[in-house]
Design an enzyme around this catalytic site. Structure first.
Site, mmCIF file in Angstrom:
data_model
loop_
_atom_site.group_PDB
_atom_site.id
_atom_site.type_symbol
_atom_site.label_atom_id
_atom_site.label_comp_id
_atom_site.label_asym_id
_atom_site.label_seq_id
_atom_site.Cartn_x
_atom_site.Cartn_y
_atom_site.Cartn_z
ATOM 1 N N ASP A 126 -38.727 40.399 -1.621
ATOM 2 C CA ASP A 126 -39.294 39.122 -2.022
ATOM 3 C C ASP A 126 -38.906 38.923 -3.475
ATOM 4 O OD1 ASP A 126 -40.845 37.013 -2.908
ATOM 5 O OD2 ASP A 126 -42.679 37.674 -1.920
ATOM 6 N N SER A 174 -26.637 24.061 -6.695
ATOM 7 C CA SER A 174 -26.578 22.746 -6.070
ATOM 8 C C SER A 174 -26.090 21.732 -7.094
ATOM 9 C CB SER A 174 -27.962 22.333 -5.564
ATOM 10 O OG SER A 174 -27.960 20.970 -5.161
ATOM 11 N N ASN A 197 -29.005 33.861 -3.040
ATOM 12 C CA ASN A 197 -29.065 32.732 -2.112
ATOM 13 C C ASN A 197 -30.486 32.256 -1.835
ATOM 14 O OD1 ASN A 197 -28.176 31.065 0.407
ATOM 15 N ND2 ASN A 197 -29.640 32.558 1.208
ATOM 16 N N THR A 212 -29.359 23.354 7.393
ATOM 17 C CA THR A 212 -30.327 24.448 7.416
ATOM 18 C C THR A 212 -31.725 23.863 7.567
ATOM 19 O OG1 THR A 212 -30.558 24.375 5.011
ATOM 20 C CG2 THR A 212 -28.856 25.836 5.906
ATOM 21 N N TYR A 226 -36.765 21.469 -7.934
ATOM 22 C CA TYR A 226 -35.539 22.022 -7.363
ATOM 23 C C TYR A 226 -34.364 21.783 -8.292
ATOM 24 C CZ TYR A 226 -31.823 22.884 -3.949
ATOM 25 O OH TYR A 226 -30.709 23.370 -3.291
ATOM 26 N N VAL A 281 -26.199 21.176 3.624
ATOM 27 C CA VAL A 281 -25.955 22.073 4.754
ATOM 28 C C VAL A 281 -27.052 21.933 5.804
ATOM 29 C CG1 VAL A 281 -25.529 24.471 5.429
ATOM 30 C CG2 VAL A 281 -24.814 23.668 3.164
ATOM 31 N N LYS A 284 -32.109 24.731 -10.262
ATOM 32 C CA LYS A 284 -30.669 24.917 -10.084
ATOM 33 C C LYS A 284 -29.914 24.732 -11.401
ATOM 34 C CE LYS A 284 -30.884 25.922 -5.727
ATOM 35 N NZ LYS A 284 -30.604 27.305 -5.277
#
Length: 233
Positions: free
Chosen positions: A59, A140, A86, A191, A156, A189, A160
């Protein structure tokens, strides 16, 4: 750009975080296909890693779990050649920083930025033991400073941007010691985070991160990539 690549990763060791699903799972599978011994970093201790991958409880928000994971790799494998940062979460999407809760901000930054920083810190002695250790930071374009930084996804985006900063720092501080640190935008992507309507398949999204993991010691570093081409920060 002419890049020197390793044809095989036989004898090399890779750690991929967030390897239980989506992009991370594909990256781990592709690295194993290239011959690497792959440690699949996952939070679930009961994860059944595919192929010959070695599931590693990890983690990235837990410092002791990070220490234990790196210690395990050092004892079992004695080396680490590739670290793929990742693991990540999306957090609030449509709202702005005004509306986002402090808890959401903390969660995204802890997973997407602080986690890779701390993990890389503890992995560096192994990565620097041989020339050509690679760090691949899955970033990203939403974190690129020149992209306008509007349209939601505040925590986010900031996480990044920070990950890109980590990449530049690693290059500046450790490139002369043989480390190759690069960041990559895999695209939108398909996902759990990207959704089924995303424009890029998981296989295509994994292509450039895996390509970066094949960089030979004299390959370029300290750059931001998408579809095997350098893009702006």
């Amino acid at each position: 750009m002419d890049v020197s690549l390793l044809d095989s990763l036989d004898g090399q060791v890779a750690l991929v975080t967030g390897a239980n699903r989506g992009l991370g799972r594909q990256i781990a599978a592709d690295l194993e296909e290239l011959g690497a011994t792959v440690y699949a970093g996952v939070r679930d201790p009961d994860y059944d890693a595919p192929g010959h991958q070695r599931a590693l409880e990890l983690d990235v928000t837990d410092d002791e779990a990070i220490r234990a994971a790196i210690a395990c790799i050092e004892v079992e494998a004695g080396r680490l050649d590739v670290l793929v940062n990742n693991a990540g979460i999306g957090g609030p999407r449509a709202s702005t920083l005004v509306d986002d809760s402090v808890e959401d901000v903390d969660a995204v930054l802890a997973t997407n930025f602080r986690g890779p920083v701390v993990l890389t810190k503890f992995a560096l002695p192994l990565l620097l033991a041989r020339p050509g250790g690679r760090v691949v930071n899955v970033s990203s374009a939403l974190g690129a400073l020149g992209e306008g930084q509007s349209g939601g996804w505040a925590p986010y985006r900031l996480s990044k941007t920070g990950l890109n900063g980590l990449t530049v720092y690693l290059h500046g501080e450790f490139h002369s010691d043989g480390l190759l640190a690069n960041a990559v935008c895999p695209g939108w992507v398909q996902t759990d985070m990207g959704g089924e309507h995303a424009s890029t398949s998981v296989e295509d999204g994994a292509d450039t991160p895996v390509w970066l993991a094949r960089f030979a010691p004299d390959a370029p570093a300290g750059l931001f990539w998408r579809e095997r081409e350098v893009i702006d920060w």
